[in-house]
Motif scaffolding. Sequence first.
Motif, PDB file in Angstrom:
ATOM      1  N   ARG A  41       0.839  -1.207   0.000  1.00  0.00           N
ATOM      2  CA  ARG A  41       0.000   0.000   0.000  1.00  0.00           C
ATOM      3  C   ARG A  41       0.873   1.257   0.000  1.00  0.00           C
ATOM      4  N   ILE A  42       1.973   1.210   0.743  1.00  0.00           N
ATOM      5  CA  ILE A  42       2.887   2.356   0.791  1.00  0.00           C
ATOM      6  C   ILE A  42       3.519   2.591  -0.579  1.00  0.00           C
ATOM      7  N   VAL A  43       3.980   1.523  -1.215  1.00  0.00           N
ATOM      8  CA  VAL A  43       4.576   1.655  -2.549  1.00  0.00           C
ATOM      9  C   VAL A  43       3.571   2.274  -3.514  1.00  0.00           C
ATOM     10  N   ALA A  44       2.344   1.763  -3.512  1.00  0.00           N
ATOM     11  CA  ALA A  44       1.312   2.280  -4.417  1.00  0.00           C
ATOM     12  C   ALA A  44       0.996   3.744  -4.120  1.00  0.00           C
ATOM     13  N   ALA A  45       0.925   4.083  -2.840  1.00  0.00           N
ATOM     14  CA  ALA A  45       0.588   5.460  -2.459  1.00  0.00           C
ATOM     15  C   ALA A  45       1.669   6.449  -2.867  1.00  0.00           C
ATOM     16  N   LEU A  46       2.907   5.976  -3.001  1.00  0.00           N
ATOM     17  CA  LEU A  46       4.020   6.863  -3.343  1.00  0.00           C
ATOM     18  C   LEU A  46       4.313   6.928  -4.839  1.00  0.00           C
ATOM     19  N   HIS A  47       3.528   6.250  -5.647  1.00  0.00           N
ATOM     20  CA  HIS A  47       3.724   6.359  -7.097  1.00  0.00           C
ATOM     21  C   HIS A  47       3.615   7.802  -7.591  1.00  0.00           C
ATOM     22  N   PRO A  48       2.642   8.605  -7.122  1.00  0.00           N
ATOM     23  CA  PRO A  48       2.605  10.009  -7.569  1.00  0.00           C
ATOM     24  C   PRO A  48       3.883  10.775  -7.213  1.00  0.00           C
ATOM     25  N   ALA A  49       4.457  10.498  -6.047  1.00  0.00           N
ATOM     26  CA  ALA A  49       5.704  11.162  -5.664  1.00  0.00           C
ATOM     27  C   ALA A  49       6.838  10.751  -6.594  1.00  0.00           C
ATOM     28  N   ILE A  50       6.884   9.472  -6.962  1.00  0.00           N
ATOM     29  CA  ILE A  50       7.901   8.997  -7.901  1.00  0.00           C
ATOM     30  C   ILE A  50       7.778   9.741  -9.222  1.00  0.00           C
ATOM     31  N   LEU A  51       6.575   9.819  -9.754  1.00  0.00           N
ATOM     32  CA  LEU A  51       6.368  10.480 -11.047  1.00  0.00           C
ATOM     33  C   LEU A  51       6.716  11.964 -10.978  1.00  0.00           C
ATOM     34  N   SER A  52       6.425  12.589  -9.860  1.00  0.00           N
ATOM     35  CA  SER A  52       6.764  14.001  -9.686  1.00  0.00           C
ATOM     36  C   SER A  52       8.277  14.210  -9.699  1.00  0.00           C
ATOM     37  N   VAL A  53       9.002  13.336  -9.006  1.00  0.00           N
ATOM     38  CA  VAL A  53      10.463  13.448  -8.966  1.00  0.00           C
ATOM     39  C   VAL A  53      11.062  13.150 -10.342  1.00  0.00           C
ATOM     40  N   VAL A  54      10.485  12.206 -11.059  1.00  0.00           N
ATOM     41  CA  VAL A  54      10.956  11.899 -12.418  1.00  0.00           C
ATOM     42  C   VAL A  54      10.845  13.132 -13.305  1.00  0.00           C
ATOM     43  N   THR A  55       9.704  13.795 -13.276  1.00  0.00           N
ATOM     44  CA  THR A  55       9.497  14.996 -14.086  1.00  0.00           C
ATOM     45  C   THR A  55      10.497  16.080 -13.733  1.00  0.00           C
ATOM     46  N   GLU A  56      10.723  16.268 -12.443  1.00  0.00           N
ATOM     47  CA  GLU A  56      11.667  17.296 -12.002  1.00  0.00           C
ATOM     48  C   GLU A  56      13.088  16.952 -12.425  1.00  0.00           C
ATOM     49  N   ALA A  57      13.473  15.692 -12.287  1.00  0.00           N
ATOM     50  CA  ALA A  57      14.844  15.282 -12.612  1.00  0.00           C
ATOM     51  C   ALA A  57      15.140  15.426 -14.106  1.00  0.00           C
ATOM     52  N   MET A  58      14.161  15.196 -14.947  1.00  0.00           N
ATOM     53  CA  MET A  58      14.377  15.298 -16.388  1.00  0.00           C
ATOM     54  C   MET A  58      14.594  16.731 -16.837  1.00  0.00           C
ATOM     55  N   GLU A  59      14.152  17.678 -16.035  1.00  0.00           N
ATOM     56  CA  GLU A  59      14.281  19.093 -16.388  1.00  0.00           C
ATOM     57  C   GLU A  59      15.401  19.795 -15.623  1.00  0.00           C
ATOM     58  N   ALA A  60      15.982  19.136 -14.626  1.00  0.00           N
ATOM     59  CA  ALA A  60      16.931  19.786 -13.713  1.00  0.00           C
ATOM     60  C   ALA A  60      18.326  19.885 -14.313  1.00  0.00           C
ATOM     61  N   ASP A  61      19.013  20.953 -13.981  1.00  0.00           N
ATOM     62  CA  ASP A  61      20.427  21.123 -14.296  1.00  0.00           C
ATOM     63  C   ASP A  61      21.264  20.583 -13.145  1.00  0.00           C
ATOM     64  N   PRO A  62      22.550  20.295 -13.375  1.00  0.00           N
ATOM     65  CA  PRO A  62      23.410  19.859 -12.254  1.00  0.00           C
ATOM     66  C   PRO A  62      23.428  20.855 -11.102  1.00  0.00           C
ATOM     67  N   ASP A  63      23.274  22.149 -11.401  1.00  0.00           N
ATOM     68  CA  ASP A  63      23.269  23.154 -10.346  1.00  0.00           C
ATOM     69  C   ASP A  63      22.036  23.053  -9.453  1.00  0.00           C
ATOM     70  N   ASP A  64      21.019  22.323  -9.914  1.00  0.00           N
ATOM     71  CA  ASP A  64      19.801  22.156  -9.129  1.00  0.00           C
ATOM     72  C   ASP A  64      19.924  21.057  -8.082  1.00  0.00           C
ATOM     73  N   VAL A  65      21.035  20.333  -8.093  1.00  0.00           N
ATOM     74  CA  VAL A  65      21.222  19.256  -7.125  1.00  0.00           C
ATOM     75  C   VAL A  65      21.316  19.848  -5.718  1.00  0.00           C
TER      76      VAL A  65
END
Length: 239
Positions: free
Chosen positions: A191-215
Amino acid sequence: MRISRIVMASIISTPVTDVADTQALLRLTNWLSPSYPVGAFSYSHGLEQAVAQGDVRDADSTQDWLEYILRHGAGRTDAIFLSHAWRAVSQQDTARLEEVAELASAFFPCAERRLEAMGQGEAFLRVTAKVWPAPDIRRMPMPHAVAVGAFAGVYGSDLETTLALYLQSFLSNLVFAAIRLVPLGQTEGQRIVAALHPAILSVVTEAMEADPDDVGGCAFLADLAAMDHETLETRLFRT
């Protein structure tokens, strides 16, 4: 007759693409499987300490803790490093890959966190290079996320899919640790894994757009737990 030829061409070409996509997905799920020999089962990312000091004590607090790490800690930073390693290899830029690996290798708050990421990275490189050769990737110390990104780039794996599966693998390993430590039931863990799928997708979107300086991160409680774990007397996990 002309329409028949077009239809036939479509029928013939579609399975080839589907097979290639399926093979790529099989390769990624193999690399990120719990059975892949990188020793992920032996690390808790400081969760063992968080349970010992009472910060994580049930399903709700486990979910909150893991979402905190995904959005503001190693989940986010690993995803950004993976993304840039993938791009460097895809563009055949060895110098850039080395820069990403060096920055990621210096980006740890304590010795145990470094042990966790670098140990899995070395194991991943050792095994993967023997099964899926990648001569363009020079053997050098790199964290697990960078190593996965590099090989995914070599083999043309889709970046978004790679990021999502990497983060789910990372999260699932911590849920497995929580099932043993809190303890939780297997159903609660899923249930925890399923509930955190939206958080995973949000981080994926952010990471694809981020520059190294955003780390950067702001997961102070998780970082302190990882530091304190070094002095925990009774342990099930290495970190």
